[in-house]
Design a protein around this motif. Sequence first.
Motif, PDB file in Angstrom:
ATOM      1  N   ASN A  96       0.810  -1.226   0.000  1.00  0.00           N
ATOM      2  CA  ASN A  96       0.000   0.000   0.000  1.00  0.00           C
ATOM      3  C   ASN A  96       0.842   1.275   0.000  1.00  0.00           C
ATOM      4  O   ASN A  96       0.485   2.271   0.626  1.00  0.00           O
ATOM      5  CB  ASN A  96      -0.974   0.024   1.174  1.00  0.00           C
ATOM      6  CG  ASN A  96      -1.972  -1.108   1.097  1.00  0.00           C
ATOM      7  OD1 ASN A  96      -2.401  -1.497   0.016  1.00  0.00           O
ATOM      8  ND2 ASN A  96      -2.320  -1.659   2.242  1.00  0.00           N
ATOM      9  N   GLY A  97       1.999   1.235  -0.680  1.00  0.00           N
ATOM     10  CA  GLY A  97       2.842   2.425  -0.785  1.00  0.00           C
ATOM     11  C   GLY A  97       3.576   2.794   0.488  1.00  0.00           C
ATOM     12  O   GLY A  97       4.082   3.898   0.628  1.00  0.00           O
ATOM     13  N   LYS A  98       3.675   1.842   1.441  1.00  0.00           N
ATOM     14  CA  LYS A  98       4.388   2.086   2.688  1.00  0.00           C
ATOM     15  C   LYS A  98       5.669   1.256   2.712  1.00  0.00           C
ATOM     16  O   LYS A  98       5.700   0.130   2.217  1.00  0.00           O
ATOM     17  CB  LYS A  98       3.510   1.720   3.899  1.00  0.00           C
ATOM     18  CG  LYS A  98       2.355   2.662   4.092  1.00  0.00           C
ATOM     19  CD  LYS A  98       1.376   2.283   5.195  1.00  0.00           C
ATOM     20  CE  LYS A  98       1.855   1.460   6.308  1.00  0.00           C
ATOM     21  NZ  LYS A  98       0.815   1.081   7.277  1.00  0.00           N
ATOM     22  N   TYR A  99       6.713   1.849   3.306  1.00  0.00           N
ATOM     23  CA  TYR A  99       8.016   1.192   3.378  1.00  0.00           C
ATOM     24  C   TYR A  99       8.612   1.388   4.766  1.00  0.00           C
ATOM     25  O   TYR A  99       8.498   2.463   5.348  1.00  0.00           O
ATOM     26  CB  TYR A  99       8.978   1.785   2.343  1.00  0.00           C
ATOM     27  CG  TYR A  99       8.450   1.693   0.939  1.00  0.00           C
ATOM     28  CD1 TYR A  99       8.695   0.573   0.162  1.00  0.00           C
ATOM     29  CD2 TYR A  99       7.682   2.722   0.392  1.00  0.00           C
ATOM     30  CE1 TYR A  99       8.193   0.474  -1.129  1.00  0.00           C
ATOM     31  CE2 TYR A  99       7.169   2.639  -0.887  1.00  0.00           C
ATOM     32  CZ  TYR A  99       7.429   1.515  -1.643  1.00  0.00           C
ATOM     33  OH  TYR A  99       6.921   1.417  -2.909  1.00  0.00           O
ATOM     34  N   LEU A 100       9.230   0.346   5.274  1.00  0.00           N
ATOM     35  CA  LEU A 100      10.006   0.461   6.498  1.00  0.00           C
ATOM     36  C   LEU A 100      11.436   0.761   6.079  1.00  0.00           C
ATOM     37  O   LEU A 100      12.094  -0.074   5.458  1.00  0.00           O
ATOM     38  CB  LEU A 100       9.956  -0.836   7.319  1.00  0.00           C
ATOM     39  CG  LEU A 100      10.857  -0.866   8.560  1.00  0.00           C
ATOM     40  CD1 LEU A 100      10.393   0.178   9.581  1.00  0.00           C
ATOM     41  CD2 LEU A 100      10.867  -2.254   9.178  1.00  0.00           C
ATOM     42  N   MET A 101      11.890   1.969   6.382  1.00  0.00           N
ATOM     43  CA  MET A 101      13.246   2.371   6.013  1.00  0.00           C
ATOM     44  C   MET A 101      14.230   1.750   7.011  1.00  0.00           C
ATOM     45  O   MET A 101      14.060   1.884   8.220  1.00  0.00           O
ATOM     46  CB  MET A 101      13.374   3.897   6.002  1.00  0.00           C
ATOM     47  CG  MET A 101      12.356   4.589   5.089  1.00  0.00           C
ATOM     48  SD  MET A 101      12.272   3.915   3.406  1.00  0.00           S
ATOM     49  CE  MET A 101      13.869   4.332   2.780  1.00  0.00           C
ATOM     50  N   LEU A 102      15.241   1.082   6.478  1.00  0.00           N
ATOM     51  CA  LEU A 102      16.207   0.379   7.327  1.00  0.00           C
ATOM     52  C   LEU A 102      17.578   1.056   7.343  1.00  0.00           C
ATOM     53  O   LEU A 102      18.477   0.622   8.056  1.00  0.00           O
ATOM     54  CB  LEU A 102      16.360  -1.067   6.836  1.00  0.00           C
ATOM     55  CG  LEU A 102      15.088  -1.911   6.907  1.00  0.00           C
ATOM     56  CD1 LEU A 102      15.239  -3.184   6.093  1.00  0.00           C
ATOM     57  CD2 LEU A 102      14.735  -2.215   8.347  1.00  0.00           C
ATOM     58  N   THR A 103      17.732   2.106   6.556  1.00  0.00           N
ATOM     59  CA  THR A 103      19.042   2.753   6.426  1.00  0.00           C
ATOM     60  C   THR A 103      19.435   3.533   7.677  1.00  0.00           C
ATOM     61  O   THR A 103      20.593   3.887   7.827  1.00  0.00           O
ATOM     62  CB  THR A 103      19.059   3.705   5.214  1.00  0.00           C
ATOM     63  OG1 THR A 103      17.960   4.611   5.332  1.00  0.00           O
ATOM     64  CG2 THR A 103      18.964   2.934   3.914  1.00  0.00           C
ATOM     65  N   ASN A 104      18.499   3.792   8.552  1.00  0.00           N
ATOM     66  CA  ASN A 104      18.773   4.551   9.771  1.00  0.00           C
ATOM     67  C   ASN A 104      18.694   3.679  11.015  1.00  0.00           C
ATOM     68  O   ASN A 104      18.434   4.179  12.102  1.00  0.00           O
ATOM     69  CB  ASN A 104      17.769   5.698   9.893  1.00  0.00           C
ATOM     70  CG  ASN A 104      18.441   7.037   9.898  1.00  0.00           C
ATOM     71  OD1 ASN A 104      19.643   7.132   9.758  1.00  0.00           O
ATOM     72  ND2 ASN A 104      17.650   8.075  10.044  1.00  0.00           N
ATOM     73  N   LEU A 139      13.501   3.051  13.419  1.00  0.00           N
ATOM     74  CA  LEU A 139      12.565   2.474  12.465  1.00  0.00           C
ATOM     75  C   LEU A 139      11.670   3.592  11.947  1.00  0.00           C
ATOM     76  O   LEU A 139      10.925   4.200  12.706  1.00  0.00           O
ATOM     77  CB  LEU A 139      11.721   1.387  13.126  1.00  0.00           C
ATOM     78  CG  LEU A 139      12.488   0.188  13.684  1.00  0.00           C
ATOM     79  CD1 LEU A 139      11.530  -0.795  14.335  1.00  0.00           C
ATOM     80  CD2 LEU A 139      13.300  -0.489  12.603  1.00  0.00           C
ATOM     81  N   ILE A 140      11.794   3.865  10.658  1.00  0.00           N
ATOM     82  CA  ILE A 140      11.041   4.947  10.039  1.00  0.00           C
ATOM     83  C   ILE A 140      10.135   4.361   8.963  1.00  0.00           C
ATOM     84  O   ILE A 140      10.589   3.612   8.098  1.00  0.00           O
ATOM     85  CB  ILE A 140      11.996   5.989   9.408  1.00  0.00           C
ATOM     86  CG1 ILE A 140      12.883   6.581  10.503  1.00  0.00           C
ATOM     87  CG2 ILE A 140      11.211   7.069   8.677  1.00  0.00           C
ATOM     88  CD1 ILE A 140      14.043   7.385   9.987  1.00  0.00           C
ATOM     89  N   ILE A 141       8.848   4.698   9.035  1.00  0.00           N
ATOM     90  CA  ILE A 141       7.902   4.245   8.035  1.00  0.00           C
ATOM     91  C   ILE A 141       7.672   5.389   7.060  1.00  0.00           C
ATOM     92  O   ILE A 141       7.326   6.498   7.458  1.00  0.00           O
ATOM     93  CB  ILE A 141       6.583   3.783   8.670  1.00  0.00           C
ATOM     94  CG1 ILE A 141       6.872   2.604   9.605  1.00  0.00           C
ATOM     95  CG2 ILE A 141       5.575   3.396   7.597  1.00  0.00           C
ATOM     96  CD1 ILE A 141       5.709   2.178  10.442  1.00  0.00           C
ATOM     97  N   TYR A 142       7.901   5.097   5.793  1.00  0.00           N
ATOM     98  CA  TYR A 142       7.740   6.085   4.729  1.00  0.00           C
ATOM     99  C   TYR A 142       6.464   5.760   3.975  1.00  0.00           C
ATOM    100  O   TYR A 142       6.236   4.614   3.594  1.00  0.00           O
ATOM    101  CB  TYR A 142       8.950   6.038   3.793  1.00  0.00           C
ATOM    102  CG  TYR A 142       8.811   6.864   2.545  1.00  0.00           C
ATOM    103  CD1 TYR A 142       8.982   8.233   2.576  1.00  0.00           C
ATOM    104  CD2 TYR A 142       8.485   6.260   1.338  1.00  0.00           C
ATOM    105  CE1 TYR A 142       8.850   8.999   1.438  1.00  0.00           C
ATOM    106  CE2 TYR A 142       8.350   7.015   0.186  1.00  0.00           C
ATOM    107  CZ  TYR A 142       8.520   8.385   0.247  1.00  0.00           C
ATOM    108  OH  TYR A 142       8.389   9.131  -0.882  1.00  0.00           O
ATOM    109  N   GLN A 143       5.639   6.753   3.756  1.00  0.00           N
ATOM    110  CA  GLN A 143       4.394   6.600   3.005  1.00  0.00           C
ATOM    111  C   GLN A 143       4.534   7.313   1.664  1.00  0.00           C
ATOM    112  O   GLN A 143       4.797   8.508   1.641  1.00  0.00           O
ATOM    113  CB  GLN A 143       3.223   7.189   3.790  1.00  0.00           C
ATOM    114  CG  GLN A 143       1.887   7.173   3.042  1.00  0.00           C
ATOM    115  CD  GLN A 143       1.275   5.782   2.983  1.00  0.00           C
ATOM    116  OE1 GLN A 143       1.183   5.093   3.986  1.00  0.00           O
ATOM    117  NE2 GLN A 143       0.849   5.368   1.821  1.00  0.00           N
ATOM    118  N   ASP A 144       4.421   6.560   0.579  1.00  0.00           N
ATOM    119  CA  ASP A 144       4.444   7.145  -0.761  1.00  0.00           C
ATOM    120  C   ASP A 144       3.094   7.837  -0.984  1.00  0.00           C
ATOM    121  O   ASP A 144       2.051   7.185  -0.898  1.00  0.00           O
ATOM    122  CB  ASP A 144       4.666   6.043  -1.797  1.00  0.00           C
ATOM    123  CG  ASP A 144       4.906   6.572  -3.191  1.00  0.00           C
ATOM    124  OD1 ASP A 144       5.030   7.798  -3.354  1.00  0.00           O
ATOM    125  OD2 ASP A 144       4.975   5.738  -4.112  1.00  0.00           O
TER     126      ASP A 144
END
Length: 169
Positions: free
Chosen positions: A150-158, A162-167
């Motif tokens: 659903n256009g959501k991503y768990l960003m792992l680079t940080n 834990l950062i959730i990115y919503q497109d």
Amino acid sequence: MTKLDMLYNLANKHNIQIHFFDLTITGCLGLNIEKENMPSMIFLDNSLKKDKNKHIEVLAEELGHFFTSVGISVGNIKTYSDKLELNKVENKADKWATNFLITDEEIINLINKNITDINEMAEVLSVPYEIVLKKLKNLSITKQYLDLGNGKYLMLTNFPNLIIYQDIL
């Protein structure tokens, strides 16, 4: 079936004998022993009988050694190069253990249920906090993000953040 049951079933399936002993003198809580013409064995410290989380963690790592390590012995560490090789072996066993105990899909499902606290994740997954932490760390080393759908991503680079990115497109 509990995670501990899963580990014992896997050991049984591969004819790995598990024995409890007082391993205090060795300085470790578990040992994976494989000798030619002998059944594979894992020795666990008696103290693990009283600590379910540590029991899961140690048994999973020792099974990880069974499935990923060949010919490396703690007693053969004489040089810095030997120490580096042992660290690689330990990392492989840890990675195997975390991947066996927690799938990427389980992490995705938890995040989609708004469970982002590592302690809460551990509780829901019935695994030790350290296993969840290692799983997320291993993911952050191999992936930049997890697609949550659903256009959501768990960003792992940080990681460990834990950062959730919503497109939004």
